[in-house]
Design a protein around this motif. Structure first.
Motif, mmCIF file in Angstrom:
data_model
loop_
_atom_site.group_PDB
_atom_site.id
_atom_site.type_symbol
_atom_site.label_atom_id
_atom_site.label_comp_id
_atom_site.label_asym_id
_atom_site.label_seq_id
_atom_site.Cartn_x
_atom_site.Cartn_y
_atom_site.Cartn_z
ATOM 1 N N MET A 206 0.921 -1.351 -0.023
ATOM 2 C CA MET A 206 0.018 -0.310 0.018
ATOM 3 C C MET A 206 0.999 1.319 0.203
ATOM 4 S SD MET A 206 -2.746 1.086 2.824
ATOM 5 C CE MET A 206 -3.988 -0.273 2.313
ATOM 6 N N GLY A 207 0.410 2.168 -0.835
ATOM 7 C CA GLY A 207 1.353 3.437 -0.814
ATOM 8 C C GLY A 207 0.643 4.702 -1.182
ATOM 9 N N SER A 208 1.322 5.868 -1.163
ATOM 10 C CA SER A 208 0.822 6.951 -1.353
ATOM 11 C C SER A 208 1.245 7.634 -2.817
ATOM 12 C CB SER A 208 0.717 8.130 -0.544
ATOM 13 O OG SER A 208 0.475 9.347 -0.828
ATOM 14 N N ILE A 209 0.588 7.787 -3.814
ATOM 15 C CA ILE A 209 1.186 8.081 -5.027
ATOM 16 C C ILE A 209 0.792 9.593 -5.618
ATOM 17 C CG2 ILE A 209 1.026 7.491 -7.482
ATOM 18 C CD1 ILE A 209 0.394 4.652 -6.662
ATOM 19 N N GLU B 155 -4.139 7.215 -2.503
ATOM 20 C CA GLU B 155 -3.674 5.796 -1.709
ATOM 21 C C GLU B 155 -3.932 4.654 -2.648
ATOM 22 O OE1 GLU B 155 -4.003 5.304 2.449
ATOM 23 O OE2 GLU B 155 -5.011 7.330 2.483
ATOM 24 N N LYS B 156 -3.160 3.865 -2.930
ATOM 25 C CA LYS B 156 -3.421 2.723 -3.589
ATOM 26 C C LYS B 156 -2.962 1.367 -2.846
ATOM 27 C CE LYS B 156 -4.506 4.962 -7.571
ATOM 28 N NZ LYS B 156 -5.669 4.694 -8.580
ATOM 29 N N GLY B 157 -3.877 0.483 -3.140
ATOM 30 C CA GLY B 157 -3.662 -0.625 -2.182
ATOM 31 C C GLY B 157 -3.910 -2.124 -3.165
ATOM 32 N N SER B 158 -3.874 -3.148 -2.754
ATOM 33 C CA SER B 158 -3.962 -4.525 -3.684
ATOM 34 C C SER B 158 -5.175 -4.253 -4.452
ATOM 35 C CB SER B 158 -4.122 -5.674 -2.407
ATOM 36 O OG SER B 158 -4.134 -6.851 -3.261
#
Length: 716
Positions: free
Chosen positions: A241-244, A257-260
């Protein structure tokens, strides 16, 4: 020709005036060209950050350009080298001819072969025009110089006729040299959108991270991306998970935010977190590369625009040839040659570029880089200014608006702990929180330890308390409950395009900070000035409807388009153009490049994406809109200067023609008067430089200082 002594007197007097005038024009052009930076200096490294200057695109060593673009750049370079070569040869011919006339006139014959050599490109250009059924100014020059040489041969190698032809040829190449320099004739190649990325990426193979070349990445591979790196492919998150930061691609104001299972795109930046991405599109198939491909297929605006000087020169060919034919029938070959040598096409093509250069010089002193001089001409016709919202009208750094409270905490306490947790961070949200704490003069408690957790958030140990700062998603991952009364506020804020930063203390939610976009400090004054000029204003944004409308209302701009996809921005501008609007578009992102090309005039800011800076015709070098109104002012002054210059040249040419028909001017008298006219037009071109007493500073004081916070004395 009349009596011999009268002819000699006329020839000598005319030659003296002509040569003296030519030398004055040469000197004034030399110093003017040198002053404006046109003359080639000692080779130095290209100014990559300034997009190379006037005569071509600068490309870094790592930049990849297509073979077709490389061939076109090479062709333009060859054209410049050829013009430079013939200009030097023609200058040598004039120099040798002048020296011979002063010292030993018969010696001029040594320059005749070189003079004939310089005529070849002029004749070829005229011939190419005839094949295309176009009458070009080079046709008039060819006939005039050819006529002068023929008269020289017919009059026993008379040096004065050859000198007249030599000066005419030199003026032709001087004009061609300056026109080439002032045209933005080279391709400002769109740098490979992956040029800023590492040429190597990390792939996950058999549970091991392996470094490989970017070109080797295939669909189905798993790419590993860590915080701070640019995502090289289009794909979906397999793990992590991360902030893009997608602002450069989509125009979104805040990181997402992007996750699975969620999609991520090439040319976006992972701010925090660690992602495993399954590749769905790589290389030329990625979204950013598709935008670049659309950009390259868009019709090149440079080929669709002719300057007023070019148009006027082309239109003058047929009347000049007609006047010359009339002179041939009534006055003979000398009168016809005098008419053709005194045509104003070369004078206009010399004076207009010099005027352009001087205004580019004035703009540069004001911190405005104008890469395409024609943009100055086009600006006078602009009646609509279209702004991209994010990064253009608003700053990258947001600001803290409302502070929602929970569990009995007050605003200062929530803000103080949030700022203490972010005190060592440098991303825009952290800076906004620290600035808000500074504005309230809050003393921050000491930071003992801070660790980024998976996703967009930070966990810190502060003054004996554990503090979490991040999104509601981060809070849920950490097991921190968000009260029901805050859920509605979260939904309402997201609907308006605002983001919320949650603050929890000792696993209990203490409050939430609402992040608002920050309007550029100069925006309101600028909008007011542009309205005073009678310009229509519009905002195009990829952001949500409500925040875009709120910004438009605050600035008093009636027309706006929200939730606009990158490929639709150019279409909106095209629609405005079809409705009769001449559009100036101002943007700063990769997603703005197509719209920048579509607009009649395109402007970007220093510090914007390389794609936007490469595409735009005008760059505001201080990174603000402070000098935008000054650009329109310069355009109006430039238009007035060109008008006076054209009037001077045309008036002088009419006087020359009248003198030939009514006062029986010879070749040299007519050429001398035309040279004086040329000097007057060149002087007018340099008038703005002479009038310039005080330019706007290149780099004004920064509008927002760096954030400096005060820590509690216990930190010491």
């Amino acid at each position: 020709m009349g009596r011999w002594d009268d002819a000699c007197y006329q020839l000598c007097l005319g030659a003296t005036i002509m040569v003296g005038g030519a030398l004055l024009v040469l000197a004034s052009s030399f110093y003017g060209v040198k002053a404006t930076g046109l003359m080639a200096q000692k080779k130095s490294p290209p100014l990559i950050t300034l997009i190379g200057g006037l005569d071509g695109a600068s490309v870094t060593e790592s930049t990849e350009i297509s073979p077709a673009i490389a061939i076109e750049i090479d062709a333009k370079a060859e054209e410049r080298e050829a013009v430079e070569h013939y200009f030097k040869v023609s200058s040598g011919v004039v120099g040798v001819g002048t020296l011979a006339m002063v010292v030993f006139p018969p010696a001029h014959i040594i320059a005749i072969p070189a003079l004939l050599y310089t005529l070849v490109p002029m004749f070829m250009d005229a011939y190419d025009g005839l094949k295309e059924r176009r009458l070009k100014p080079s046709l008039v020059d060819s006939i005039a110089v050819g006529g002068a040489i023929t008269l020289g041969l017919a009059n026993h190698l008379n040096p004065f006729f050859f000198m007249a032809g030599a000066v005419g040829t030199w003026l032709y190449y001087l004009s061609a040299k300056l026109v080439l320099k002032t045209k933005d004739d080279s391709i400002k190649s769109l740098s490979n959108l992956f040029g800023e990325q590492a040429r190597f990426v990390w792939l996950l193979r058999d549970g091991v991270e392996v470094e490989t070349t970017f070109d080797a990445v295939k669909v189905g591979d798993i790419v590993v991306v860590s915080a701070g790196e640019m995502i090289p492919v289009d794909g979906s998150v397999l793990q992590g998970m991360g902030s893009i930061d997608q602002r450069m691609l989509t125009g979104e104001a805040h990181p997402v935010e992007k996750g699975s299972g969620e999609a991520v795109f090439a040319a976006t930046t992972l701010l925090t977190g660690h992602l495993h991405i399954r590749v769905e599109k790589a290389g030329a198939d990625a979204v950013a590369a598709q935008i670049g491909e659309i950009w390259s297929r868009t019709a090149d605006y440079r080929t669709s625009v002719e300057t007023r000087s070019e148009q006027l020169s082309n239109k003058a060919v047929l009347p000049t040839l007609g006047t010359g034919a009339l002179a041939l029938l009534t006055l003979g070959p000398i009168g016809a040659t005098a008419i053709l040598l005194s045509n104003f096409s070369d004078a206009i093509q010399l004076a207009a570029p010099l005027s352009t250069l001087n205004f580019l010089h004035l703009a540069a002193k004001s911190g405005i880089l104008i890469k395409d001089g024609r943009a100055l001409e086009s600006l006078k016709n602009v009646n609509t200014v279209v702004f991209d919202k994010t990064g253009t009208l608003t700053l990258e750094q947001p600001h803290v608006g409302n502070i929602y409270l929970c569990a009995g905490y007050d605003e200062d306490t929530v803000l103080r702990y949030a700022a203490a947790a972010e005190v060592k961070q440098s991303h825009p949200v952290a800076k906004a929180i620290l600035l808000a704490a500074k504005e309230r003069s809050l003393l921050l408690p000491p930071l003992d330890d801070a660790t980024y957790q998976v996703g967009y958030g930070i966990k810190a140990h502060i003054d004996g308390h554990w503090v979490w700062v991040g999104s509601n998603r981060f809070m849920a991952a950490e097991g921190i409950t968000i009260p029901d009364e805050l859920q509605d506020r979260i939904s309402d804020s997201h609907a308006k395009g605002h983001s919320l930063i949650m603050v929890a203390i000792d696993r209990q939610l203490a409050g939430a900070l609402v992040m608002y976009p920050t309007l550029r400090p100069e925006a309101k004054v600028l909008v007011s000035r542009l309205k005073q000029r009678g310009l229509s204003l519009c905002i195009i944004s990829g952001d949500h409807h409500l925040p875009t409308k709120a910004l438009a209302d605050e600035l008093g701009i009636a027309l706006f388009f929200a939730e606009t996809l990158p490929e639709d921005k150019a279409s909106l501008i095209a629609d405005l153009q079809q409705q009769g609007h001449s559009v100036c578009f101002i943007g700063d992102g990769i997603n703005d490049t197509i719209a920048l090309k579509q607009a009649n005039v395109s402007i970007s800011l220093s510090g914007a994406t390389s794609a936007a800076v490469d595409t735009a015709q005008i760059i505001m070098m201080d990174g603000t809109l402070n000098h935008l109104d000054h650009v329109f002012e310069l355009s109006q002054e430039f238009d007035n200067n060109l008008h006076i210059g054209f009037s001077t040249v045309i008036g002088g040419s009419v006087m020359c023609a009248s003198g030939v028909f009514l006062l029986h001017f010879g070749i040299f008298s007519a050429l001398a008067l035309q040279t004086l006219t040329l000097m007057a037009s060149v002087g007018n071109a340099f008038l703005p430089i002479m009038k310039d007493k005080k330019a706007i500073p290149l780099l004004p004081e920064p509008l927002v200082d760096d954030v400096v916070v005060t820590l509690d004395k216990k930190v010491a």
